[in-house]
Design an enzyme around this catalytic site. Structure first.
Site, PDB file in Angstrom:
ATOM      1  CB  ALA A 180      -1.221  -0.092   1.132  1.00 19.02           C
ATOM      2  CB  SER A 181       0.581   4.367   1.813  1.00 19.16           C
ATOM      3  OG  SER A 181      -0.698   4.898   1.298  1.00 19.16           O
ATOM      4  CB  ILE A 182       4.972   0.861   2.472  1.00 17.61           C
ATOM      5  CG1 ILE A 182       4.634   0.806   3.918  1.00 17.61           C
ATOM      6  CG2 ILE A 182       6.614   0.892   2.301  1.00 17.61           C
ATOM      7  CD1 ILE A 182       5.011  -0.525   4.414  1.00 17.61           C
TER       8      ILE A 182
END
Length: 572
Positions: A180-182
């Site tokens: 995801a947002s990593i």
């Protein structure tokens, strides 16, 4: 030694059996020939009364003679066996001694080091395992994987539960999940590298690189959006919510909640674990896995503002965008939520625009440029989240439907947000990335202190320091004690009063997507520990990453607790 002795004895025994077999065959043939000869003599002498005494004597002599000769050849069996045993023993001892002497030091060093590490971190692993199991049970995640490194060395990786519930495939360190947002932190590394190479300017308007993105206005006035605003979420570009009025109302409510926390002197640690992330990151709820947003139901009645997070239609896009420029069509003509640079609004679409900037500045397609970065860092299991390729150890993804039952998440196409949340990875790869950033952050400092020659980091220390410095007007929704920097969220070291809570400096990024939650946390070595430690090469500190195949799991607090446990074990 026993194995070598067994092999030698087996070979000798086989040779002995073969020799004796041939010997028996020979004398059996001789005995049969003699028997046929004697029978012929008996037939010829049948006319004599009582048979021929000469023939009988000859037959008796020949029988005893052949039997004696056969026994003579049987006698060496004992000698041959004893000789073989002695030879095998000597040979086995010699070979075993050679092998042991050759690898004794390596085996002892490896065993001692492994035993030392296991003993040192045994308590930290036990405590961390309980923390991980607790958060897994709380959110109902089918599977979860954790990885921890200390001073650049991987000391614990483990999977709990199932990567595939239907086929009972257990989670393991090699399990590949959505991060995801990593992905934003990965993209930031590419941006910083281009900036160091002089190919990209942080303060230049994005239209310099992406003329396809239109000039923007806010309340009738022309405004400028820069790359620096994009990486710090200050651009004013919307997130998944399209209605500016709704976004502003939610922000005002969030600000009132923050003010209420300050007045009551609450840290909001429990609340932030439920709410976790604003927008793209983990909202504290359980969602339906059906593709229709109107069917999504939230089981968390305490946070009605978060109910609609995974109800946004853009989470479930199935449209395949051929390139990042084409993906801009999704939002490029929408109005800005606020004047760029004036407020913080977490935006995955802003990173889509950033990916277009990277593509033009590098002269490569965005995914090609990112895959080159992954190869340079050794992240061989990090790939775009595409449905078609066969990706070994890929997990399935889950959510809860409106009846609270576990279901498979629907198919989604993440080609519209590669930079902001479109990659798959493993805990091992994320540890490599975290340590590469930590090494770059500390390389110059350790070179001066240790007086040793070190290889340069992937990025320069001053670049990482800039990335890990809080930016004004930003917020860190998954830990209200921090702020957002550039592609990372940052908590600075702070203690307001004696004997009160002391904040440690750390950086992290969490992620939430359809059927996935994640966190990557870097806890650099504290100054107190550095003062008493033996100086060596960087990285010095703890890196923790957790990924799971369930959306809406708040993992940052758990990762921080695990990091502190391993740091404490390191100092013992």
């Amino acid at each position: 030694m026993s194995r070598l002795f067994y092999d030698a004895f087996k070979r000798l025994s086989f040779a002995r059996q073969r020799y004796l077999g041939k010997l028996r065959s020979y004398w059996t043939a001789e005995a049969r020939k003699q028997t046929r000869h004697d029978n012929n003599n008996n037939i010829n002498n049948q006319g004599l009364p009582g048979g021929s005494p000469v023939a009988n004597q000859s037959r008796t002599f020949r029988y005893h003679d052949s039997h004696s000769r056969y026994n003579v050849f049987r006698r060496p069996r004992v000698w041959f066996f004893g000789f073989g045993v002695g030879l095998a023993t000597v040979f086995g001892l010699k070979e075993t001694g050679f092998v042991v002497n050759k690898s004794k030091c390596q085996e002892e060093d490896s065993a001692d080091e492994g035993t030392k590490d296991k003993s040192r971190y045994a308590n930290a692993i036990g405590v961390s395992y309980d923390l991980l199991q607790r958060i897994k049970d709380e959110v109902g995640a089918p599977g979860i994987v954790v990885g921890v490194s200390v001073d650049g060395k991987q000391v614990w990786t483990e999977g709990l539960g199932y990567a595939d519930v239907e086929n009972r495939v257990p989670c393991k360190p090699e399990t590949v999940m959505r991060i995801a947002s990593i992905s934003k932190s990965l993209t930031m590394a590419a941006v910083a590298k281009l900036w160091e190479e002089g190919k990209l300017e942080f303060d230049a308007p994005v239209q310099k690189y992406v003329p396809e993105f239109p000039e923007k206005e806010y309340e009738g006035e022309p405004v400028t959006i820069t790359t620096k605003m994009l990486v710090s979420h200050l651009s004013g570009i919307r997130h998944y919510e399209k209605d500016p009025k709704k976004v502003k109302d939610e922000k005002e409510k969030l600000n009132r909640d923050l003010e209420g926390d300050k007045k009551t002197r609450t840290t909001g640690s429990e609340k932030k674990e439920v709410e976790d992330e604003e927008k793209d990151k983990q909202p504290g709820m359980r969602q339906s896995s059906t593709a229709k947003p109107e069917d999504m139901k939230c089981s968390n009645a305490k946070n009605p503002a978060k109910k609609k997070e995974f109800e946004q239609e853009e989470y479930y896009l199935k449209v395949k965008f051929e390139n990042v420029i084409q993906a801009l069509n999704l939002f490029k003509n929408d109005p800005l939520i606020f004047k760029p640079g004036s407020q913080f609004l977490y935006s995955t679409h802003a990173f889509t625009l950033l990916s277009a900037v990277v593509e033009r500045a590098s002269g490569q397609k965005f995914l090609d440029h990112m895959m080159k970065l992954f190869r340079e860092l050794g992240m061989l299991n990090t790939v775009p989240d595409k449905n078609d390729p066969i990706i070994y150890n890929r997990s399935r993804f889950y959510a809860f439907n409106k009846r609270g039952r576990l279901v498979n998440c629907p198919y989604v196409n993440n080609s519209y947000k590669w930079a902001g949340g479109g990659f798959l990875s493993t805990v091992g790869d994320l540890l490599l990335f975290g340590n590469a950033m930590l090494y770059s952050y500390q390389a110059l400092y350790f070179k001066d202190r240790a007086e040793s020659t070190l290889l340069p980091g992937y990025l320069r220390p001053d670049t990482i320091k800039t990335m890990w410095t809080p930016v004004d007007k930003t917020k860190m929704s998954w830990d209200k004690d921090g702020k957002y920097g550039m592609g990372w969220a940052v908590v600075e070291k702070k203690q307001q009063c004696g004997q009160c809570r002391s904040l440690r400096h750390y950086v992290s990024h969490t992620g939430g997507a359809v059927g996935a939650s994640s966190v990557l946390l870097v806890l650099p070595e504290c100054s107190e520990r550095a003062a008493v430690s033996t100086w060596g090469s960087p990285p010095r500190g703890v890196v923790v990453t957790i990924i799971c195949n369930m959306q809406s799991a708040g993992l940052n607090s758990t990762a921080l607790k695990i990091a502190l446990e391993f740091e404490k074990a390191q100092t013992l």
